[in-house]
Design a protein around this motif. Sequence first.
Motif, PDB file in Angstrom:
ATOM      1  N   MET A 173       0.828  -1.200   0.000  1.00 33.45           N
ATOM      2  CA  MET A 173       0.000   0.000   0.000  1.00 33.45           C
ATOM      3  C   MET A 173       0.868   1.258   0.000  1.00 33.45           C
ATOM      4  O   MET A 173       0.532   2.256  -0.650  1.00 33.45           O
ATOM      5  CB  MET A 173      -0.924  -0.003   1.222  1.00 33.45           C
ATOM      6  CG  MET A 173      -1.911   1.141   1.246  1.00 33.45           C
ATOM      7  SD  MET A 173      -3.046   1.084  -0.156  1.00 33.45           S
ATOM      8  CE  MET A 173      -4.060   2.510   0.161  1.00 33.45           C
ATOM      9  N   SER A 174       1.991   1.217   0.693  1.00 36.19           N
ATOM     10  CA  SER A 174       2.881   2.379   0.707  1.00 36.19           C
ATOM     11  C   SER A 174       3.420   2.670  -0.689  1.00 36.19           C
ATOM     12  O   SER A 174       3.610   3.838  -1.060  1.00 36.19           O
ATOM     13  CB  SER A 174       4.037   2.163   1.689  1.00 36.19           C
ATOM     14  OG  SER A 174       4.985   1.227   1.189  1.00 36.19           O
ATOM     15  N   THR A 181      -5.909   1.383  -7.437  1.00 37.99           N
ATOM     16  CA  THR A 181      -7.320   1.630  -7.738  1.00 37.99           C
ATOM     17  C   THR A 181      -8.028   2.211  -6.527  1.00 37.99           C
ATOM     18  O   THR A 181      -8.804   3.180  -6.626  1.00 37.99           O
ATOM     19  CB  THR A 181      -8.009   0.325  -8.180  1.00 37.99           C
ATOM     20  OG1 THR A 181      -7.367  -0.172  -9.364  1.00 37.99           O
ATOM     21  CG2 THR A 181      -9.491   0.545  -8.459  1.00 37.99           C
ATOM     22  N   LEU A 182      -7.750   1.643  -5.359  1.00 36.98           N
ATOM     23  CA  LEU A 182      -8.352   2.142  -4.122  1.00 36.98           C
ATOM     24  C   LEU A 182      -7.991   3.606  -3.884  1.00 36.98           C
ATOM     25  O   LEU A 182      -8.864   4.440  -3.624  1.00 36.98           O
ATOM     26  CB  LEU A 182      -7.892   1.294  -2.937  1.00 36.98           C
ATOM     27  CG  LEU A 182      -8.156   1.891  -1.544  1.00 36.98           C
ATOM     28  CD1 LEU A 182      -9.643   2.060  -1.295  1.00 36.98           C
ATOM     29  CD2 LEU A 182      -7.505   1.043  -0.462  1.00 36.98           C
ATOM     30  N   VAL A 183      -6.703   3.933  -3.953  1.00 38.65           N
ATOM     31  CA  VAL A 183      -6.265   5.304  -3.663  1.00 38.65           C
ATOM     32  C   VAL A 183      -6.920   6.292  -4.623  1.00 38.65           C
ATOM     33  O   VAL A 183      -7.402   7.359  -4.213  1.00 38.65           O
ATOM     34  CB  VAL A 183      -4.727   5.413  -3.739  1.00 38.65           C
ATOM     35  CG1 VAL A 183      -4.287   6.865  -3.514  1.00 38.65           C
ATOM     36  CG2 VAL A 183      -4.071   4.502  -2.704  1.00 38.65           C
ATOM     37  N   PHE A 216       4.114   5.238   3.994  1.00 44.83           N
ATOM     38  CA  PHE A 216       3.504   4.213   4.837  1.00 44.83           C
ATOM     39  C   PHE A 216       2.350   4.795   5.635  1.00 44.83           C
ATOM     40  O   PHE A 216       1.264   4.221   5.694  1.00 44.83           O
ATOM     41  CB  PHE A 216       4.548   3.616   5.789  1.00 44.83           C
ATOM     42  CG  PHE A 216       5.303   2.447   5.217  1.00 44.83           C
ATOM     43  CD1 PHE A 216       4.980   1.151   5.571  1.00 44.83           C
ATOM     44  CD2 PHE A 216       6.337   2.639   4.314  1.00 44.83           C
ATOM     45  CE1 PHE A 216       5.670   0.066   5.055  1.00 44.83           C
ATOM     46  CE2 PHE A 216       7.039   1.568   3.783  1.00 44.83           C
ATOM     47  CZ  PHE A 216       6.709   0.278   4.149  1.00 44.83           C
ATOM     48  N   GLU A 217       2.583   5.936   6.243  1.00 43.83           N
ATOM     49  CA  GLU A 217       1.544   6.565   7.067  1.00 43.83           C
ATOM     50  C   GLU A 217       0.344   6.983   6.216  1.00 43.83           C
ATOM     51  O   GLU A 217      -0.812   6.814   6.623  1.00 43.83           O
ATOM     52  CB  GLU A 217       2.135   7.744   7.813  1.00 43.83           C
ATOM     53  CG  GLU A 217       3.151   7.322   8.877  1.00 43.83           C
ATOM     54  CD  GLU A 217       3.904   8.476   9.516  1.00 43.83           C
ATOM     55  OE1 GLU A 217       4.498   8.277  10.593  1.00 43.83           O
ATOM     56  OE2 GLU A 217       3.891   9.582   8.944  1.00 43.83           O
ATOM     57  N   SER A 218       0.610   7.524   5.033  1.00 40.26           N
ATOM     58  CA  SER A 218      -0.469   7.899   4.126  1.00 40.26           C
ATOM     59  C   SER A 218      -1.262   6.681   3.679  1.00 40.26           C
ATOM     60  O   SER A 218      -2.494   6.695   3.643  1.00 40.26           O
ATOM     61  CB  SER A 218       0.112   8.635   2.911  1.00 40.26           C
ATOM     62  OG  SER A 218      -0.886   8.875   1.940  1.00 40.26           O
ATOM     63  N   GLY A 219      -0.541   5.596   3.342  1.00 39.42           N
ATOM     64  CA  GLY A 219      -1.206   4.374   2.904  1.00 39.42           C
ATOM     65  C   GLY A 219      -2.067   3.760   3.990  1.00 39.42           C
ATOM     66  O   GLY A 219      -3.167   3.251   3.716  1.00 39.42           O
TER      67      GLY A 219
END
Length: 367
Positions: free
Chosen positions: A156-157, A194-196, A312-315
Amino acid sequence: MKAIAVRPGTPSSVHERDIPAPSLDRIPDGKGILVKVLKVGVDATDREINDALYGNAPPGDDYLVLGHESFGIVEAVGPNVRSVKPGDYVTATVRRPGGSIYDKIGTYDMTSEETYYERGINLLHGYLTERFVDHEDYIVRVPQGLKHLHVLMEPMSCAAKAIQQAYEAQRRMKVWSPKRAFVLGAGQIGLLSTLVLRLKGLEVYTLARAKGPHLKSSIVEGLEATYVATSETSLEQLAKKVGKADLIIDATGSSSIAFNAMEALGHNGVLVWTSITGGKHVTEISSDKINLEWVLGNKLLVGSVNANREHFESGIKDLAMSEVMFPGVIGKILTNPVEGLSNYKEMMRLLVEDNSALKVYVNVADE
């Protein structure tokens, strides 16, 4: 303690071995964190390292512990640690700083040096073991409510960074407001991208080869995006049907698709390549046409690899939002658990032989 490792440069050398247990004393400033490993995700990178396509052992060792997608629980912390405490769930970043200015300011994923340091990939041991110690700077807390998504934090990151880099680069446009995005590939990076993009409100088309319905198409549709089977509709045909994209994320692992995507990008758009292609494939492209359209259209190509703490924190925030907006959808990516380090042969078999294995991960230990 047990670990799963390879002998870099030797194909098919994956094996189980005993390695020294880590100690907080290894971190000199009192900011060490001892993590008990609960789960580790594996992917094509681990397969390719076992194929001896790349990867190097840390100095002084003839082996490299695999695994760069970590999830664990804090067992102990140094006296100067403030961000986590024993009992907290955590993940860890992958790349470590070199000596460039980018490394020194915390953007070590953007190093300008040829030599890079990545846990489980190059010159540093990975997380596919029972415990590890690292500095507080590289340990990221995972909310208890997201522990069911465990090893998705690292991929995710990477998705978060790729899209953030696109938006950062597009500040050149002053008023850039993308409406349509194409995501090429429906593996973990493609689905998380796609999610982001959906969370940002874009109209998203996610492309993959196989015709649906199947797991990947159901995840795309669960994110309220459109799944496109390229066996039925090519990228060129899609662009003619719905219009060219403002933003394209390539996560296919195919250099030919990455280059072909250049013809599906609209004016003032940005194409982000996230694929790593270590082969020798040669692709013929319409170079004159692409050159003309890209210059006249002010188009931009960006490469994106790895991630730093900020990503990482954003994800993690986006994963939390996904559970509110699209509850239960992203967890479907976690398809193939492997029980215990000793089952590393099954882990590798899934990576090599099972095309339906969307996400393979090892259950290293219970809490």
